[in-house]
Every structure is written in structure tokens, then in C-alpha cells.
Design a protein around this motif. Structure first.
Motif, PDB file in Angstrom:
ATOM      1  N   GLY A 243       0.886  -1.253   0.013  1.00  0.00           N
ATOM      2  CA  GLY A 243      -0.048  -0.041   0.016  1.00  0.00           C
ATOM      3  C   GLY A 243       0.811   1.366   0.077  1.00  0.00           C
ATOM      4  N   PHE A 244       2.083   1.214   0.775  1.00  0.00           N
ATOM      5  CA  PHE A 244       2.944   2.280   0.845  1.00  0.00           C
ATOM      6  C   PHE A 244       3.580   2.618  -0.436  1.00  0.00           C
ATOM      7  CE2 PHE A 244       3.874   1.248   5.428  1.00  0.00           C
ATOM      8  CZ  PHE A 244       2.622   1.562   5.924  1.00  0.00           C
ATOM      9  N   ASP A 247       2.511   3.863  -5.602  1.00  0.00           N
ATOM     10  CA  ASP A 247       2.043   5.274  -6.478  1.00  0.00           C
ATOM     11  C   ASP A 247       2.617   4.825  -7.885  1.00  0.00           C
ATOM     12  OD1 ASP A 247       1.745   7.243  -7.690  1.00  0.00           O
ATOM     13  OD2 ASP A 247       2.923   8.566  -6.775  1.00  0.00           O
ATOM     14  N   LEU A 391      -7.547   7.572  -6.362  1.00  0.00           N
ATOM     15  CA  LEU A 391      -7.669   6.983  -4.966  1.00  0.00           C
ATOM     16  C   LEU A 391      -9.197   6.205  -5.161  1.00  0.00           C
ATOM     17  CD1 LEU A 391      -6.907   6.114  -2.120  1.00  0.00           C
ATOM     18  CD2 LEU A 391      -7.824   8.503  -1.564  1.00  0.00           C
ATOM     19  N   VAL A 400     -15.222   0.298  12.826  1.00  0.00           N
ATOM     20  CA  VAL A 400     -13.547   0.463  12.786  1.00  0.00           C
ATOM     21  C   VAL A 400     -13.102  -0.469  13.775  1.00  0.00           C
ATOM     22  CG1 VAL A 400     -12.092   2.277  13.933  1.00  0.00           C
ATOM     23  CG2 VAL A 400     -13.648   2.799  12.190  1.00  0.00           C
ATOM     24  N   ARG A 411     -15.241   1.725   8.642  1.00  0.00           N
ATOM     25  CA  ARG A 411     -13.794   1.772   8.013  1.00  0.00           C
ATOM     26  C   ARG A 411     -14.041   1.652   6.701  1.00  0.00           C
ATOM     27  NH1 ARG A 411      -9.829  -1.294  10.355  1.00  0.00           N
ATOM     28  NH2 ARG A 411     -11.260  -2.694  11.352  1.00  0.00           N
ATOM     29  N   ASP A 412     -12.973   2.597   5.838  1.00  0.00           N
ATOM     30  CA  ASP A 412     -13.164   2.075   4.379  1.00  0.00           C
ATOM     31  C   ASP A 412     -11.704   1.642   3.825  1.00  0.00           C
ATOM     32  OD1 ASP A 412     -13.966   5.663   4.240  1.00  0.00           O
ATOM     33  OD2 ASP A 412     -11.861   4.630   4.084  1.00  0.00           O
ATOM     34  N   ARG A 414      -8.800   1.547   1.039  1.00  0.00           N
ATOM     35  CA  ARG A 414      -8.395   2.742  -0.041  1.00  0.00           C
ATOM     36  C   ARG A 414      -7.452   1.672  -0.759  1.00  0.00           C
ATOM     37  NH1 ARG A 414      -7.480   8.262   1.826  1.00  0.00           N
ATOM     38  NH2 ARG A 414      -9.665   8.580   2.767  1.00  0.00           N
ATOM     39  N   ARG A 415      -7.755   1.944  -2.382  1.00  0.00           N
ATOM     40  CA  ARG A 415      -6.621   1.508  -3.238  1.00  0.00           C
ATOM     41  C   ARG A 415      -6.529   2.296  -4.219  1.00  0.00           C
ATOM     42  NH1 ARG A 415      -9.908  -4.323  -4.121  1.00  0.00           N
ATOM     43  NH2 ARG A 415      -9.396  -5.387  -2.293  1.00  0.00           N
TER      44      ARG A 415
ATOM     45  N   GLU B 484       2.696   7.099   0.070  1.00  0.00           N
ATOM     46  CA  GLU B 484       2.251   8.319  -0.508  1.00  0.00           C
ATOM     47  C   GLU B 484       0.859   8.156   0.519  1.00  0.00           C
ATOM     48  OE1 GLU B 484       1.025   8.233  -4.400  1.00  0.00           O
ATOM     49  OE2 GLU B 484      -0.176  10.085  -4.079  1.00  0.00           O
ATOM     50  N   ARG B 486      -2.262   9.381   0.763  1.00  0.00           N
ATOM     51  CA  ARG B 486      -3.611   9.288   0.344  1.00  0.00           C
ATOM     52  C   ARG B 486      -3.912   7.794   0.312  1.00  0.00           C
ATOM     53  NH1 ARG B 486      -4.921  10.065  -6.052  1.00  0.00           N
ATOM     54  NH2 ARG B 486      -2.582   9.401  -6.719  1.00  0.00           N
ATOM     55  N   PHE B 487      -2.990   6.860  -0.043  1.00  0.00           N
ATOM     56  CA  PHE B 487      -3.164   5.496  -0.059  1.00  0.00           C
ATOM     57  C   PHE B 487      -3.323   4.731   1.544  1.00  0.00           C
ATOM     58  CE2 PHE B 487      -1.778   6.194  -4.564  1.00  0.00           C
ATOM     59  CZ  PHE B 487      -3.005   6.222  -5.043  1.00  0.00           C
ATOM     60  N   GLN B 489      -4.636   3.723   4.655  1.00  0.00           N
ATOM     61  CA  GLN B 489      -5.848   3.482   5.335  1.00  0.00           C
ATOM     62  C   GLN B 489      -6.018   4.703   6.381  1.00  0.00           C
ATOM     63  OE1 GLN B 489      -7.847   1.302   3.891  1.00  0.00           O
ATOM     64  NE2 GLN B 489      -6.281   0.605   2.598  1.00  0.00           N
ATOM     65  N   ARG B 490      -7.232   5.068   6.568  1.00  0.00           N
ATOM     66  CA  ARG B 490      -7.547   6.266   7.485  1.00  0.00           C
ATOM     67  C   ARG B 490      -7.308   5.891   8.965  1.00  0.00           C
ATOM     68  NH1 ARG B 490      -5.873  10.323   4.861  1.00  0.00           N
ATOM     69  NH2 ARG B 490      -4.749   8.499   3.715  1.00  0.00           N
ATOM     70  N   ASP B 491      -7.471   4.444   8.930  1.00  0.00           N
ATOM     71  CA  ASP B 491      -7.555   4.097  10.597  1.00  0.00           C
ATOM     72  C   ASP B 491      -6.208   3.688  11.037  1.00  0.00           C
ATOM     73  OD1 ASP B 491      -7.663   1.783   9.097  1.00  0.00           O
ATOM     74  OD2 ASP B 491      -8.887   0.686  10.407  1.00  0.00           O
TER      75      ASP B 491
END
Lengths: 607, 607
Positions: A243-244, A247, A391, A400, A411-412, A414-415, B484, B486-487, B489-491
């Protein structure tokens, strides 16, 4: 072609748009063969208006990046194939011939081609083709090999011209992923075998220590390119880390520079003082600049061949044409795949005519005949494509805290999703790359090439070969069959068809692949284009008896599916009852929707 | 300890449960040092009732699988470390000593240990310790090395006994991931350096060809184990494919057999007729079975050492104890990490006392001193854990067709989640593994060991070393910093703290790691346990001044957090104002909740 529309109106419309088709015609007018040059005429008519913009559109930074990228991605494999060919054709085809051929093709197709995105150059298959002919000729008289190859080229050129004049490229619209995946798998396997042969050869030529060092360099080169490529495109790390790194914007840079980096690093490594330098390993053999590798004039004295041999060369020329018919056109189609939002049309008939011309010239100059390159052609388009990484937020209904302790908030997930926005369609990158190749033919650059160990090119074989196998649909379907069912997403289209049918589909593909691989190791290797071409009628004529339409729609897809491509190929293929082009390739489409457009990596033959 | 409860009641309760603590005591009774043997007494009292079940619980299939797995995972690294030690201690410590030491430790700890899950054996650090002492002694008189090591062992044993008698193991409750991650990173780096040294050595001993072949075998061995491990645990492939492979139920089998497979394959490879066999590479050096490597009796004549040297050995013994204090106890803690649902309690004081005994015996027999093994100890628990892979369906509010064309139905995301259900807690696997090690000391097995090239063990170093680095929290945080935003996860809890603080945290960790690595390459290498131990007060006393409680709670976690562990360590550590153990390790917990329990792989030092 809506049947409600009158034929006259449709004809008129196609005239204006420059597209052409036979489908709306009646009677004798339906016969392609009776309309010589019609395809080429429309190809030129369609593309010519864009010619000025092909030059003016090139004034962006991206042109420079793309030129450098394509130079490396074209040059390195070409040298790899040539090393193999050099050794196995009595040192007739050397580095100078390969560079000349690549440069010739680049200049001709960038200046005159209807689709300058299609990179043309020296492939591994022409290497296989050339040394198989050598193996046959050497049984009679090795001295006639140059003249015989010249005549093979001349005959092949004639067949090329016939094919383009009688609009036969139209049949490429019937190519589906069934055969193009098989072809990709075949090429991947052959390349890996070539890499191994290169290393085995090192033991014989330079001794044990050199052999081990060559293996070491090849494996580490492969590891470097493969590792960096995956790090960059973010498919390797564990889910957290990936995920990191995901990009995709960095990939263009990463992919270009990692080949350069890996190559420079391992070439330097092989010159490290101490044990490494002391071990004498094979390096790229070079000869005097701008001169043929053997002491001959550039023009082959093809007029000195016995007339019997001239006619023996005819079937070889036909087989060469068959190979190029499939390989070049598939390269061109994948360079114009639907995933690239192309605006300017291509022209298959005209380009195949041009390919006949380069085949002719290469034949009488004693060069390996160039043709369309996979993966370089799609890599070229990719390097010119402007991608945006969006995004994608997938809202879930999960709280959560999994234990429900703090409820409420959800929770959502992100991809990153990659979208292709536009392509810088122009002919300057291809042209500049050709100039760089001519520059490489000069003395100083040849000296640089000579510092490169052959082992690095075994590594190039591994990278390109494995890239082709790993991303191949055959392997993907095989893995699907071995997945634990409960973890497969429910909307996976493959779930809707019987597993037995998936097995049959990949079994048929692998049967074709293995037949080709087997034949490639015999004196009958030159026959492999016939096998590849035969997969097309097998798919179109026989397979609908064994599979339902729906099954084929999920597992297979028409390879030529971009609108600009179909305009040159005479419109959409005649599809089975009641289906539209949009109904095909359900599995691929879902993947694009879920994860975005797949990026074309340099080490991946299949699109 | 709820303050509402009376002290008497708490004391009474702890008596019954067999746990012990000093926290509820007042005045002089609070002082650990004034209660000699209290920790050991409770350790034995707590564990003894489970002894019969430690044998009867072992009658499951899993015992056999675990025994075989642990035999390989213990033996291969032990030989790797011994090869290094053998060369660098004037061939004093050889294979026979390493096997004897491993077998001794296995039998003692499996029969008498309070926590038989903790695998004890020969580590890479004792190898470093032993040859650094050799480097010092050799400057004076290499002949006294055996006696000097014996006295180092004797002093170390005495310090071990003092530590256990005065309940000093209690302080291990203050170990956090801050220091245990640093330790894991340090060990990983040291192991990779060792692997490289092993290969460099091959060039010097056996020449260039052997050197290259050794590099080739080591790299391919690493590639095989690493590749198969990732394939099996399903963290490598691209998302589509990984989903197919992610059945964690297979991992136990895969992980065991892949080491065996890779080892057998590459050992066999090195004996392949032709170039490979002709190249003479270093193989595991073996001597007569059951005899010391050098011609001596098993008992070292330690009484013949000059009394000055006896006292010079004292600080060395203390440093050895410090190393084992940290290394053994952390091994034991990770073997009993919270992720394993253990029912039976451990006993740190008693086990450390036993470790003193084995150190004593190893010292006077001239064996490398054994201590707790990471990653083998947690791998042991893992191999005995019954995992279940659940399907986690994450419902999303996204329609099946992204373009909204067929509305209605929503797509859900399927992920495998691993849950640990129970652990087969018993002492038979450890004991049987000890018997297998004794069997390995016999002639026929030594002959088998002699067929193994040293290069395979360089590969083992790479596998274990890289496994430790890749999964390390330091690297994970470093990658987070380069993601990056924005990718992410918010939690993700790391988002809630300033990036500057994350950088500072990993900077402090890396400063400790690099100091240890640097010192390990000097004659002062034996001082590295001091540096490791110093990380604990740095973390507990100094770092709260630079970080807020919340920041530490996200980034750090108490390593000893299983209830059965804390019972032996005198209860929960005194936590900063207003925090509970449950409030720590927020980042780790989220990861477990999202992806399930992380599996302990054999090639991973850090838990």
C-alpha cells in the motif's frame, strides 16, 4: 454496422472517416482479393492528415524520457538475441548486423510507418529462424548461407507485398487471447531456454570459474531487475507495505532507470578488480564499426546462387512471412490495445507492405530481418501514456473496531486505481531512438558494448522470458483452478463456468505451446509459425463446438479491440450469434475495473 | 491489582494460582533481593501440577510434525554458526561440540524446564562471543583458550544463579518492542554479514571457481526458501493470485518441508556429476563421532589455569550472563507471545537457573554455551498451534458494476483471517528433538553432514538474517514514512502521531543497532550485550521525556504481554500514569485485527 442504414450511406461515411470495410458490400465486391491495395490506400489516406501533428505533438518532456527508455529496452534484448544467433550461424550475423537492422527499421517505420508507435527490431524468433536455416544449409554447403538467406528475404518480401496488396491483414481481427497468450507463453519458455544455453556455453568456452560467475551475474541481474520492478509497481511486498509503495506514477521512471541501473551495476561488477576481473568471461564480441562482421561487402551476391537453391528458399520465405504476419501484427495490435486511449488511427496493410521492404533490404544486405517487437511496442505506447493514479475508496459496512467496541464509524478500504488519460502520439521518439542506434554503431560505443559480459544478456533473457510467463493468462487460470474457493471474490467471472471447461481451455493452449517448444528444438523449428497460425482457425472454427458462447466470452477476448485498430482491419470481426465486442473478455474487464489498467512492464511479453 | 482489594486477599489469591508479585507488598518486603528463590519457588510450584499432562498431551500427530520441523530449524542454523566459530577459534569448537551442546540443552530443558516450549541451543551471538574472546586470548597465549572459556562459563553460571535467586528476571517485563526490534535488526544484519564472510572465505580456501559456485548455491538456496515461503504464506504474488494461495493451513507443512526440500536439493546439486562435482567446495568439517574436535578429553582441565586469568574471566562471564539474560528471556517471551493462546504457565527464574547449569556444564566440557533461540523458540510454539483460517467478508456499499450499469447488488471483499485456536503444550517434541540431535552425533549421520557444502549455510544465514530484517518494525515504520499519504488506510494509528516523532523513534532504534554492529567488528565485540541492555533504561527512563504517552502507545508495545508470562515475571509492569496494558501496541493490534495473527516463519528472528 446497423442494418437500418443504407449501404450507400455507410460507404459514404467510411470514405469520409478513412475507415474501410467489406462487410457492407454485396456480390463480387465482398471479395478482398478483388480489391487490390484498397487496405493500403485507406491506411495512407487515414493517417496522412495526422503527419504534421506527429511531429509537433512531440515537443514534450515525455519524448526524451520515452526515447531513452526505448533505446535501452530495444538494444539490450537485441544484443541478447544476436549473441545466440552469432554463435549458431557460423558468426554470420553479429552485433553490427543487429544494430544496422534495428536502426534501419527504426528510421523506416518512424518516417514512413502508418503507426509509428509500433517499434520494429530484431527478435529472438528471427534468431531461432536464422540459425535453424543455418543448421539445414550447413548439411549441404555452409558457403551458400548468405545467398540463401538473401533469397529467403526476397521471397518473404514478395509474400509480404502480396499479403498487403490483397488486404489479408484483415484476418488479424480474429486473433484472440487464446492464441496470443499461447504465443506469449511459447516466447517466454524459449527465452528462458536461450538464457540457460547462454550460460551453459560459458562453461564450454571459458571454463568452470567463468561459467559459475556467468550464472551468478545472470541470476543477480534477473533478481535486481525483477525485484526493483516489483518494488516499484508494488505487487511484491506484504499488503501493508505494498500500500505504501503503490504510487504508479513512479513506475515509468523506475522501469526505465532500473534496467539502466541493473545493467550498469552488473557490467561494472564484472570488472571489479580482484577475483572478478581475473575470471575471464565472454563479453559481447564486436568488430570494426560500420563493417559487416565477416569480411564481405554489405550487398550479398545473391545473383550467384544456384537456381535450385533459389527455389528451395521460396517455402522458407513463405514461413518467414507467416511468422511476421502473426508476430508483427500482434505487436502492432498490442501497441494499440484498448487500454491506451489512442486518437490517431493505425494502418496494418501499409505497415506490412513496409515490413516487406525492410525484409527485402535486410535480406540483400545480410541483416537479421526486423519485425514488430513485443514487449517493446506496447512498452513504447506505455511510456508515452499519461497516467493518473486515482484513489478508490471502497466504503464498507464494517465498524472501525472489529470487536464493535466503538461502533458507529465505519472503515473504508483505500486502493490506488490507475487510469490512462492520454497518449503522446508522435513519431519522433521512434526516430530519435533510430538515430541513437546509428550512434551506437560507431567505434566508441562498440567499445562500450564490448565491456558487457554475455552473462548480463542471459539475465535479460530471464527477465523478458519470465515476465512473459508470469503475467500470462494461462498461468492465471491455472492458479485460479488451484485456489481455495471460499477466498475467491464472488463476482469473479471464472466462477460462473465449469472448472472442467477452464482446464480444457488451458490444456488446448498448453498443447499448442508445447508443440511449438518441442518443434523449436528440432530441425523443423522453422515450421513453428504454422503451428501458431493454426491456433487461430482452431479457436474460431473448432472451439465453439466444445465451449458455450458464454464460456468463451469469459475466458477469451478479441486481441484487436481498439476502435482505431479495427478501422484499419476492415471493421469488427463477424461475431457469433447475438454477441457484441463489449460482451467479450469479462474476466479481464473485471480486473481492470478492480485494479485499474495493467501497466506494461519491459519484462513482459504478453500484454 | 485493583486497589480496592485487600493486600491479604491478593496475597492469598496469588498463593493459590501460583503467580507471584512484589507490587502489593510494603516496606522491606517490597525488595526482591530480600526474598531469595521466591521466583523459582513459585515457578516450580506453578508448573509442577502440569507435568503429567505435558507428557499425555503429546499424543497427537502434530507432535511428530513439530519434532521433525524443529530438528531441521534447530540443526541447520546451529551448523551455520559453528562453521563460523570453528574457523575463528583455532578449530576449538567444531560440529561435535555444537551437536553435543544442542542435545544437552534440549534434553535438560525438555525434562526439567518450566517452559519446555522455549527451544535452547547454539546461537550466532555465542559464536561471535567465543571468537572475540579467542581474538583477545590469542594475543597472549592461544593454549589457555579452553581453560579460559571454561572459567568464563563457570563465572557466567554463578551470575546466572545469582540472577535467578534474587528474582532479577522480573525486570524483563519492561522489555518493549523498542529494544526487541533493535535486537532483531542487529541480529539480522550480523547474520547477513556472516553469510558474506562465509562466501568470501570460500574464495580464499578453495579458489575462484569454488567461490563463485558457493555464491551461486547460497543465493539460489536463499531464493528457493524465500520464494517458497512467500508462495506458501501468500504475501508475494499479485493481489489476484495471492488470494488464491492464502490458505494458511498449508503453511506448517510448507514451511517445514521447504527447508528440507531446499537443503536436500542444493546439497544434491553440489554433488551433480560434471562441472559441479569437479569444483571442490568447502563441506561441513566433521571428526570422529562422540569425540571432541581437538584431541582432548571432554572435561577441560580448568584447574590448570593461572589464577590471574581466572579472575580476568570474571567480567567475561558477567557479559555472557548479560547476553543470555536478554537473549534467552526474550526468546522465552516470544515463544509465549500473546498471539498464542497458552494455558500452561512458564517460569523464567527457574529456567534461567537451569540455563546457569547448562552454561556451567558447557563451560567445563568445552562446548559452545546454549541459550534460548530466536526464531526457533517461537517457531516451536507456532508449529504446535492449531490455526483456523476464517473467511472474513467485508461488505462494501459499492455496486457490482463500477459503471453502475447493473446497480442493485453490492460487491463484497473476501479476505482470509487466521485465528490461533489452541496450542499443544507439552515437552515431548523438545525431548524427541534432543534424541534426534544425539542420533546425529553418530558416525553415519556425521558422514551425511559432511556431504553438505558450507555454501548452503551461507544461504541459511541469508534466510534467517533477511527474515529478521524484512518483518522488523523499524523497516515497517520506515516504509510508512515513505508511503504516499492518500493510499494509507484512514484508521492507521501511525497517522495520528507526527511524522517527526516516528523518525525520531526509528532513528534511536537504528542508532542502537548500528552501534552494536560497529562494535561487533572490533575486539570490543563482547561488549554488545551491554549496549542491548542499555536500550531498556533508555526506553523506560529517557524516552517518555521526548514522546507523549499516546505516541509510545502507538509505536511501542510491551514484549511480555501474555498473562501466563506475567505471572512468572511478578505481574504487570508499573505502567505510566493512567494506562493499561491493553492500551499499548495500537499499530500491531490493528494489523492483527485486519489480517489475522502473523505466522512465525522459520526465517524470521523478530516476532
Amino acid at each position: 454496422m446497423e442494418s437500418g442504414e443504407s449501404i450507400e450511406r455507410q460507404l459514404q461515411r467510411e470514405e469520409t472517416r478513412g475507415s474501410y470495410s467489406f462487410d457492407v458490400r454485396r456480390g463480387w465486391r465482398r471479395w478482398r482479393i478483388l480489391h487490390p491495395c484498397r487496405g493500403m490506400y485507406y491506411d495512407v489516406k487515414r493517417r496522412l492528415p495526422y503527419y504534421p501533428s506527429d511531429i509537433t505533438d512531440a515537443f514534450t518532456y515525455r519524448t526524451i524520457a520515452s526515447t531513452i527508455r526505448m533505446y535501452f529496452v530495444n538494444l539490450l534484448p537485441a544484443i541478447a538475441y544476436t549473441l545466440d544467433m552469432y554463435r549458431r550461424t557460423g558468426q554470420f550475423y553479429g552485433i553490427n548486423e543487429a544494430l544496422f537492422s534495428s536502426a534501419l527499421a527504426a528510421v523506416v517505420f518512424s518516417v514512413l510507418g502508418a503507426q509509428p508507435l509500433t517499434i520494429v527490431g530484431v527478435t529472438g524468433l528471427i534468431s531461432l529462424f536464422n540459425f535453424t536455416i543455418y543448421d539445414i544449409i550447413v548439411q549441404y554447403d555452409a558457403a551458400i548461407y548468405p545467398q540463401f538467406m538473401a533469397w529467403t528475404g526476397i521471397w518473404a518480401a514478395i509474400f509480404h507485398w502480396l499479403v498487403s496488396v490483397f488486404n489479408a491483414c484483415d484476418y488479424m481481427r480474429y486473433v484472440t487471447d487464446f492464441s496470443s497468450e499461447s504465443f506469449g507463453m511459447y516466447v517466454g519458455i524459449i527465452y528462458i531456454i536461450k538464457g540457460v544455453e547462454e550460460l551453459v556455453n560459458e562453461f564450454g568456452d571459458e571454463g568452470t570459474a567463468a561459467g559459475y560467475l556467468a550464472c551468478l551475474i545472470a541470476i543477480l541481474y534477473f533478481g535486481t531487475v525483477y525485484g526493483l520492478e516489483h518494488l516499484g509497481s508494488g505487487t511484491t511486498w506484504n499488503p501493508t507495505v505494498r500500500g505504501f509503495l503503490a504510487d504508479y506514477a513512479y513506475v515509468v521512471i523506475a522501469d526505465t532507470s532500473l534496467w539502466q541501473f541493473a545493467t550498469l551495476f552488473w557490467v561494472g561488477f564484472s570488472h571489479f578488480p580482484g577475483n572478478l576481473e581475473a575470471t575471464h568471461i565472454t563479453r559481447v564480441p564486436v568488430t570494426a564499426p560500420f563493417m559487416p562482421t565477416q569480411s564481405r561487402s554489405w550487398i550479398i551476391d545473391f545473383w550467384n546462387l544456384d537456381v535450385t537453391w533459389v527455389f528451395v528458399a521460396l517455402p522458407f520465405g513463405f514461413l518467414l512471412m507467416l511468422l511476421f504476419y502473426y508476430d508483427h501484427n500482434v505487436s502492432s495490435i498490442t501497441a494499440q490495445a484498448r487500454q491506451y486511449p489512442l486518437k490517431k488511427p493505425g494502418g496494418f496493410h501499409w505497415d506490412f507492405f513496409l515490413l516487406g521492404c525492410t525484409t527485402f533490404v535486410a535480406g540483400i544486405l545480410g541483416l537479421p530481418m526486423p519485425n514488430g517487437l513485443v514487449p517493446q511496442a506496447p512498452v513504447h505506447t506505455d511510456s508515452l501514456t499519461i497516467y493518473e493514479t486515482d484513489l478508490r475508496i471502497i466504503p464498507t459496512s464494517e465498524p472501525v473496531n472489529g470487536d464493535g467496541s466503538s461502533g458507529g464509524d465505519t472503515r473504508d478500504i483505500r486502493r490506488p486505481i490507475v487510469r490512462a488519460k492520454a497518449v503522446v502520439e508522435q513519431r519522433m521518439t521512434h526516430f530519435l531512438m533510430g538515430l541513437l542506434l546509428i550512434g551506437t554503431m560507431t567505434g566508441p560505443f562498440l567499445t562500450v558494448l564490448h565491456t558487457m559480459p554475455a552473462a548480463v544478456f542471459a539475465g535479460v533473457f530471464f527477465v523478458v522470458g519470465w515476465g512473459s510467463i508470469e503475467s500470462n493468462g494461462i498461468l492465471q487460470k491455472f492458479l485460479f483452478l488451484h485456489a481455495e474457493a471460499r477466498f475467491v471474490q464472488r463476482d469473479e467471472p471464472l466462477l460462473s463456468i465449469p472448472r472442467r471447461k477452464i482446464s480444457l481451455f488451458i490444456f488446448l493452449q498448453m498443447a499448442g505451446v508445447l508443440a511449438c517448444v518441442a518443434i523449436s528444438h528440432t530441425i523443423a523449428a522453422i515450421g513453428f509459425p504454422v503451428l501458431i497460425i493454426l491456433l487461430m482457425p482452431l479457436r474460431i472454427l473448432l472451439m465453439p463446438r466444445w465451449f458455450t458462447l458464454r464460456e468463451l466470452q469469459v475466458m477469451d477476448d478479441f486481441t484487436a479491440d481498439n476502435k482505431v485498430v479495427l478501422e484499419s482491419l476492415g471493421g469488427k470481426p463477424a461475431l457469433p450469434e447475438g454477441s457484441k465486442v463489449e460482451d467479450w473478455g469479462l474476466e479481464r474487464k473485471r480486473s481492470v475495473q478492480m485494479r485499474g489498467v495493467p501497466r506494461q512492464r519491459a519484462g513482459s511479453v504478453h500484454r
